[in-house]
Design a protein around this motif. Structure first.
Motif, PDB file in Angstrom:
ATOM      1  N   SER A  36       0.803  -1.218   0.000  1.00  0.00           N
ATOM      2  CA  SER A  36       0.000   0.000   0.000  1.00  0.00           C
ATOM      3  C   SER A  36       0.838   1.272   0.000  1.00  0.00           C
ATOM      4  CB  SER A  36      -0.961   0.004   1.190  1.00  0.00           C
ATOM      5  OG  SER A  36      -0.259  -0.167   2.384  1.00  0.00           O
ATOM      6  N   ASN A  45      -5.182  -2.610  -5.894  1.00  0.00           N
ATOM      7  CA  ASN A  45      -4.752  -2.005  -4.628  1.00  0.00           C
ATOM      8  C   ASN A  45      -5.175  -0.544  -4.547  1.00  0.00           C
ATOM      9  OD1 ASN A  45      -3.631  -4.414  -3.965  1.00  0.00           O
ATOM     10  ND2 ASN A  45      -1.523  -3.748  -4.109  1.00  0.00           N
ATOM     11  N   GLU A  49      -7.700   1.130  -1.766  1.00  0.00           N
ATOM     12  CA  GLU A  49      -7.395   2.282  -0.911  1.00  0.00           C
ATOM     13  C   GLU A  49      -8.456   3.375  -1.052  1.00  0.00           C
ATOM     14  OE1 GLU A  49      -3.461   3.721  -1.546  1.00  0.00           O
ATOM     15  OE2 GLU A  49      -2.538   1.847  -0.871  1.00  0.00           O
ATOM     16  N   THR A  53     -11.125   4.735   1.905  1.00  0.00           N
ATOM     17  CA  THR A  53     -11.302   6.146   2.245  1.00  0.00           C
ATOM     18  C   THR A  53     -12.750   6.567   2.027  1.00  0.00           C
ATOM     19  OG1 THR A  53      -9.018   6.601   1.604  1.00  0.00           O
ATOM     20  CG2 THR A  53     -10.497   8.492   1.763  1.00  0.00           C
ATOM     21  N   ALA A 168      -3.574  -4.002   4.609  1.00  0.00           N
ATOM     22  CA  ALA A 168      -4.493  -3.439   3.603  1.00  0.00           C
ATOM     23  C   ALA A 168      -5.711  -4.349   3.420  1.00  0.00           C
ATOM     24  CB  ALA A 168      -3.765  -3.238   2.276  1.00  0.00           C
ATOM     25  N   GLU A 171      -7.973  -4.065   6.517  1.00  0.00           N
ATOM     26  CA  GLU A 171      -8.737  -2.810   6.494  1.00  0.00           C
ATOM     27  C   GLU A 171      -9.904  -2.907   5.516  1.00  0.00           C
ATOM     28  OE1 GLU A 171     -10.177   0.888   7.289  1.00  0.00           O
ATOM     29  OE2 GLU A 171      -8.652  -0.178   8.424  1.00  0.00           O
ATOM     30  N   GLN A 172      -9.672  -3.534   4.368  1.00  0.00           N
ATOM     31  CA  GLN A 172     -10.728  -3.704   3.368  1.00  0.00           C
ATOM     32  C   GLN A 172     -11.876  -4.547   3.936  1.00  0.00           C
ATOM     33  OE1 GLN A 172      -9.944  -2.629  -0.010  1.00  0.00           O
ATOM     34  NE2 GLN A 172     -12.068  -2.874  -0.566  1.00  0.00           N
TER      35      GLN A 172
END
Length: 190
Positions: A36, A45, A49, A53, A168, A171-172
């Motif tokens: 990331s 990717n 991200e 957000t 990453a 978080e997803q």
């Protein structure tokens, strides 16, 4: 009254996802790299991200304007579907994923399987989140493989924990779980 300590660090939902996994051997790459922070990120990717957000902002908007947040979520889903279609045309094969009901959280998942896996086995896992069709890849460790009664459709209940270093992907998954929870709350209020 007896109190048991809750072991979960994240909320858990039952969800339908596309699932594909392979067991890692000693020769395999130990994990999907968390790239990331690198330049020249692959499209998946970058989309992940941006989606993370977006979800943070949409969750904030949801508290004040649920209808606007829902409309933004639908627009984001539409864009994700288009991106998934483009990525499939570039060689990503969503047909290799099995649609399955899982118990999903930001730290792991549980799912039914006809294949027995050894406890502490390492897996390379790829999931397609529904309905956005966003692909998330990570490595995981088998926490348990429990045999099910013979009358059940599947032979085993597998529980896996996401390995450290898959930030990453984790978080997803967390964003997906939160978004699904908000959707179910909105549906139940209507």
């Amino acid at each position: 009254m007896t109190h048991t300590k809750e072991r979960r660090d994240f909320f858990r939902i039952n969800d339908i996802i596309g699932l594909s996994y392979t067991e890692l051997t000693g020769d395999d790459e130990p994990k999907y790299p968390d790239v990331s922070g690198e330049m020249g990120l692959p499209l998946a990717n970058l989309l992940g991200e941006v989606d993370a957000t977006f979800n943070n902002i949409a969750n904030t908007i949801w508290k004040e304007e649920p209808t606007v947040a829902q409309a933004l979520g639908l627009l984001n889903r539409k864009i994700s579907l288009l991106a998934a279609h483009i990525m499939q045309a570039d060689g990503s094969d969503a047909d290799s994923y099995q649609d399955i009901i899982v118990s999903l959280s930001g730290c792991g998942m549980g799912f039914h399987s006809n294949e027995a896996l050894t406890e502490s086995a390492r897996l390379r896992v790829a999931v397609i989140l529904k309905p956005s069709h966003v692909e998330v890849k990570f490595t995981a460790t088998v926490v348990s493989c429990e045999p099910l009664p013979p009358e059940k459709k599947h032979a085993y209940w597998i529980r896996i924990s996401i390995d450290k270093g898959n930030d990453a992907a984790q978080e997803q998954l967390i964003q997906h779980v939160v978004q699904k929870q908000y959707s179910s709350i909105a549906i139940s209020k209507t």
